[in-house]
Design a protein around this motif. Structure first.
Motif, PDB file in Angstrom:
ATOM      1  N   MET A  98       0.859  -1.171   0.000  1.00 21.87           N
ATOM      2  CA  MET A  98       0.000   0.000   0.000  1.00 21.87           C
ATOM      3  C   MET A  98       0.902   1.228   0.000  1.00 21.87           C
ATOM      4  SD  MET A  98      -2.712  -1.750  -0.029  1.00 21.87           S
ATOM      5  CE  MET A  98      -3.804  -0.374  -0.199  1.00 21.87           C
ATOM      6  N   GLN A  99       0.577   2.214  -0.846  1.00 22.83           N
ATOM      7  CA  GLN A  99       1.429   3.379  -1.007  1.00 22.83           C
ATOM      8  C   GLN A  99       0.598   4.643  -1.043  1.00 22.83           C
ATOM      9  OE1 GLN A  99       3.612   2.843  -4.724  1.00 22.83           O
ATOM     10  NE2 GLN A  99       2.883   0.779  -4.810  1.00 22.83           N
ATOM     11  N   GLY A 100       1.318   5.757  -0.968  1.00 24.98           N
ATOM     12  CA  GLY A 100       0.640   7.045  -1.021  1.00 24.98           C
ATOM     13  C   GLY A 100       0.069   7.408   0.324  1.00 24.98           C
ATOM     14  N   PRO A 101      -0.664   8.498   0.364  1.00 28.68           N
ATOM     15  CA  PRO A 101      -1.200   8.967   1.646  1.00 28.68           C
ATOM     16  C   PRO A 101      -2.429   8.184   2.102  1.00 28.68           C
ATOM     17  CG  PRO A 101      -1.914  10.415  -0.102  1.00 28.68           C
ATOM     18  CD  PRO A 101      -0.985   9.410  -0.738  1.00 28.68           C
ATOM     19  N   ILE A 102      -2.707   8.295   3.388  1.00 27.56           N
ATOM     20  CA  ILE A 102      -3.963   7.789   3.945  1.00 27.56           C
ATOM     21  C   ILE A 102      -5.001   8.874   3.683  1.00 27.56           C
ATOM     22  CG2 ILE A 102      -5.188   7.098   6.036  1.00 27.56           C
ATOM     23  CD1 ILE A 102      -2.418   6.342   7.213  1.00 27.56           C
ATOM     24  N   PRO A 103      -6.054   8.579   2.940  1.00 29.08           N
ATOM     25  CA  PRO A 103      -7.030   9.634   2.634  1.00 29.08           C
ATOM     26  C   PRO A 103      -7.788  10.104   3.879  1.00 29.08           C
ATOM     27  CG  PRO A 103      -7.818   7.510   1.841  1.00 29.08           C
ATOM     28  CD  PRO A 103      -6.430   7.285   2.363  1.00 29.08           C
ATOM     29  N   GLY A 104      -8.120  11.373   3.911  1.00 34.24           N
ATOM     30  CA  GLY A 104      -8.874  11.932   5.029  1.00 34.24           C
ATOM     31  C   GLY A 104     -10.211  11.258   5.228  1.00 34.24           C
ATOM     32  N   SER A 105     -10.755  10.665   4.156  1.00 37.36           N
ATOM     33  CA  SER A 105     -12.059   9.993   4.250  1.00 37.36           C
ATOM     34  C   SER A 105     -12.022   8.786   5.181  1.00 37.36           C
ATOM     35  CB  SER A 105     -12.544   9.579   2.858  1.00 37.36           C
ATOM     36  OG  SER A 105     -11.647   8.657   2.261  1.00 37.36           O
ATOM     37  N   ILE A 106     -10.830   8.364   5.589  1.00 30.22           N
ATOM     38  CA  ILE A 106     -10.723   7.255   6.545  1.00 30.22           C
ATOM     39  C   ILE A 106     -11.476   7.589   7.836  1.00 30.22           C
ATOM     40  CG2 ILE A 106      -8.573   7.915   7.722  1.00 30.22           C
ATOM     41  CD1 ILE A 106      -8.803   4.437   6.501  1.00 30.22           C
ATOM     42  N   GLY A 107     -11.589   8.863   8.124  1.00 27.99           N
ATOM     43  CA  GLY A 107     -12.290   9.315   9.322  1.00 27.99           C
ATOM     44  C   GLY A 107     -13.783   9.059   9.299  1.00 27.99           C
ATOM     45  N   ASN A 108     -14.324   8.651   8.143  1.00 28.03           N
ATOM     46  CA  ASN A 108     -15.755   8.328   8.038  1.00 28.03           C
ATOM     47  C   ASN A 108     -16.072   6.925   8.556  1.00 28.03           C
ATOM     48  OD1 ASN A 108     -16.018  10.789   6.778  1.00 28.03           O
ATOM     49  ND2 ASN A 108     -16.099   9.927   4.724  1.00 28.03           N
ATOM     50  N   LEU A 109     -15.044   6.134   8.844  1.00 24.91           N
ATOM     51  CA  LEU A 109     -15.260   4.741   9.248  1.00 24.91           C
ATOM     52  C   LEU A 109     -15.504   4.664  10.754  1.00 24.91           C
ATOM     53  CD1 LEU A 109     -12.444   3.080   7.094  1.00 24.91           C
ATOM     54  CD2 LEU A 109     -14.811   3.614   6.458  1.00 24.91           C
ATOM     55  N   ASN A 110     -16.621   5.207  11.176  1.00 24.40           N
ATOM     56  CA  ASN A 110     -16.869   5.384  12.613  1.00 24.40           C
ATOM     57  C   ASN A 110     -17.165   4.099  13.378  1.00 24.40           C
ATOM     58  OD1 ASN A 110     -19.419   5.030  11.635  1.00 24.40           O
ATOM     59  ND2 ASN A 110     -20.142   7.074  12.134  1.00 24.40           N
ATOM     60  N   GLN A 111     -17.306   2.966  12.690  1.00 24.59           N
ATOM     61  CA  GLN A 111     -17.491   1.675  13.373  1.00 24.59           C
ATOM     62  C   GLN A 111     -16.166   0.929  13.543  1.00 24.59           C
ATOM     63  OE1 GLN A 111     -20.549   0.835  14.582  1.00 24.59           O
ATOM     64  NE2 GLN A 111     -21.089   2.852  13.785  1.00 24.59           N
ATOM     65  N   LEU A 112     -15.102   1.464  12.936  1.00 26.34           N
ATOM     66  CA  LEU A 112     -13.826   0.763  12.868  1.00 26.34           C
ATOM     67  C   LEU A 112     -13.217   0.527  14.249  1.00 26.34           C
ATOM     68  CD1 LEU A 112     -12.219  -0.294  10.413  1.00 26.34           C
ATOM     69  CD2 LEU A 112     -10.793   1.745  10.602  1.00 26.34           C
ATOM     70  N   GLN A 113     -12.838  -0.729  14.498  1.00 27.62           N
ATOM     71  CA  GLN A 113     -12.158  -1.104  15.739  1.00 27.62           C
ATOM     72  C   GLN A 113     -10.703  -1.490  15.495  1.00 27.62           C
ATOM     73  OE1 GLN A 113     -14.435  -4.120  17.819  1.00 27.62           O
ATOM     74  NE2 GLN A 113     -16.332  -2.981  17.526  1.00 27.62           N
ATOM     75  N   GLU A 114     -10.403  -1.974  14.297  1.00 27.00           N
ATOM     76  CA  GLU A 114      -9.051  -2.418  13.965  1.00 27.00           C
ATOM     77  C   GLU A 114      -8.642  -1.832  12.618  1.00 27.00           C
ATOM     78  OE1 GLU A 114      -6.585  -6.592  13.583  1.00 27.00           O
ATOM     79  OE2 GLU A 114      -8.655  -6.571  12.901  1.00 27.00           O
ATOM     80  N   LEU A 115      -7.518  -1.119  12.615  1.00 24.42           N
ATOM     81  CA  LEU A 115      -6.964  -0.552  11.382  1.00 24.42           C
ATOM     82  C   LEU A 115      -5.511  -0.965  11.287  1.00 24.42           C
ATOM     83  CD1 LEU A 115      -6.979   1.188   8.856  1.00 24.42           C
ATOM     84  CD2 LEU A 115      -6.677   3.201  10.305  1.00 24.42           C
ATOM     85  N   ARG A 116      -5.213  -1.803  10.295  1.00 24.47           N
ATOM     86  CA  ARG A 116      -3.847  -2.292  10.097  1.00 24.47           C
ATOM     87  C   ARG A 116      -3.384  -1.937   8.690  1.00 24.47           C
ATOM     88  NH1 ARG A 116      -1.975  -7.886  12.283  1.00 24.47           N
ATOM     89  NH2 ARG A 116      -0.111  -6.838  11.553  1.00 24.47           N
ATOM     90  N   MET A 117      -2.331  -1.134   8.631  1.00 28.05           N
ATOM     91  CA  MET A 117      -1.652  -0.810   7.376  1.00 28.05           C
ATOM     92  C   MET A 117      -0.150  -0.989   7.540  1.00 28.05           C
ATOM     93  SD  MET A 117      -3.566   2.590   6.009  1.00 28.05           S
ATOM     94  CE  MET A 117      -5.322   2.701   5.932  1.00 28.05           C
ATOM     95  N   ASP A 118       0.270  -1.721   8.561  1.00 24.12           N
ATOM     96  CA  ASP A 118       1.681  -1.870   8.856  1.00 24.12           C
ATOM     97  C   ASP A 118       2.423  -2.645   7.763  1.00 24.12           C
ATOM     98  OD1 ASP A 118      -0.220  -3.620  10.435  1.00 24.12           O
ATOM     99  OD2 ASP A 118       1.565  -4.854  10.672  1.00 24.12           O
ATOM    100  N   ASN A 119       3.729  -2.380   7.685  1.00 19.80           N
ATOM    101  CA  ASN A 119       4.631  -3.035   6.742  1.00 19.80           C
ATOM    102  C   ASN A 119       4.183  -2.835   5.293  1.00 19.80           C
ATOM    103  OD1 ASN A 119       6.994  -4.385   6.112  1.00 19.80           O
ATOM    104  ND2 ASN A 119       6.037  -6.396   6.190  1.00 19.80           N
TER     105      ASN A 119
END
Length: 171
Positions: A98-119
């Motif tokens: 995965m490359q590039g920026p994390i889009p600001g729209s990620i903030g719309n995922l208000n049910q999210l409990q786990e976010l993994r973008m490592d490595n």
């Protein structure tokens, strides 16, 4: 009427077909530990409105994170981790992940409990909208190319238990 598609660890290769967006009833899509390559079809994935779990970890993706991700508002778990790959024998780079920026729209995922973008090779700044993810328990962004200060909005994440930001360029 398919609701759960789990194809983890099956040596599936090639690109994720755009037709994945036709499975409108999917709540879980597990494609981890395969050999999927290329760009994720974010426009088609965003049609899966009921999706709660998306796992494309441990593949060979070379993909940006599309702003359409913000439309997946029912996501509880998003696993995009471990797509930066080196060849075991030669040590040559196979995929940046995965490359590039994390889009600001990620903030719309208000049910999210786990976010993994490592490595991966995610770069740019951490969006302040991460502070909108009030249900987030796990945030793993280590081993990327993030270059910014850590937004103060991270302090809004009162349920956060696991925060991994090491091996980046953060201040």
């Amino acid at each position: 009427n398919l609701t759960i598609l789990d194809l983890d660890t099956n040596y599936i290769s090639g690109e994720l077909p755009a037709e994945i967006g036709l499975f409108g009833q999917l709540s879980e899509l597990h494609l981890g530990d395969n050999e999927i390559v290329g760009q994720l079809p974010w426009e088609q994935l965003s049609r899966l409105n009921g999706l709660t779990h998306l796992d494309v970890s441990q593949n060979y993706l070379n993909s940006t994170i599309g702003p359409e991700i913000g439309g997946l508002s029912n996501l509880v778990s998003l696993q995009l981790d471990n797509n930066y790959r080196l060849d075991d024998d030669s040590g040559n780079l196979i995929s940046y992940g995965m490359q590039g920026p994390i889009p600001g729209s990620i903030g719309n995922l208000n049910q999210l409990q786990e976010l993994r973008m490592d490595n991966n090779f995610v770069g740019g700044a951490l969006p302040s909208t991460l502070g909108n993810l009030q249900n987030l328990v796990t945030l793993r962004l280590e081993s990327n190319n993030l270059q910014s200060s850590i937004p103060s909005t991270i302090g809004n994440l009162l349920n956060l238990k696991y925060l991994h930001l090491w091996s980046n360029y953060l201040s």
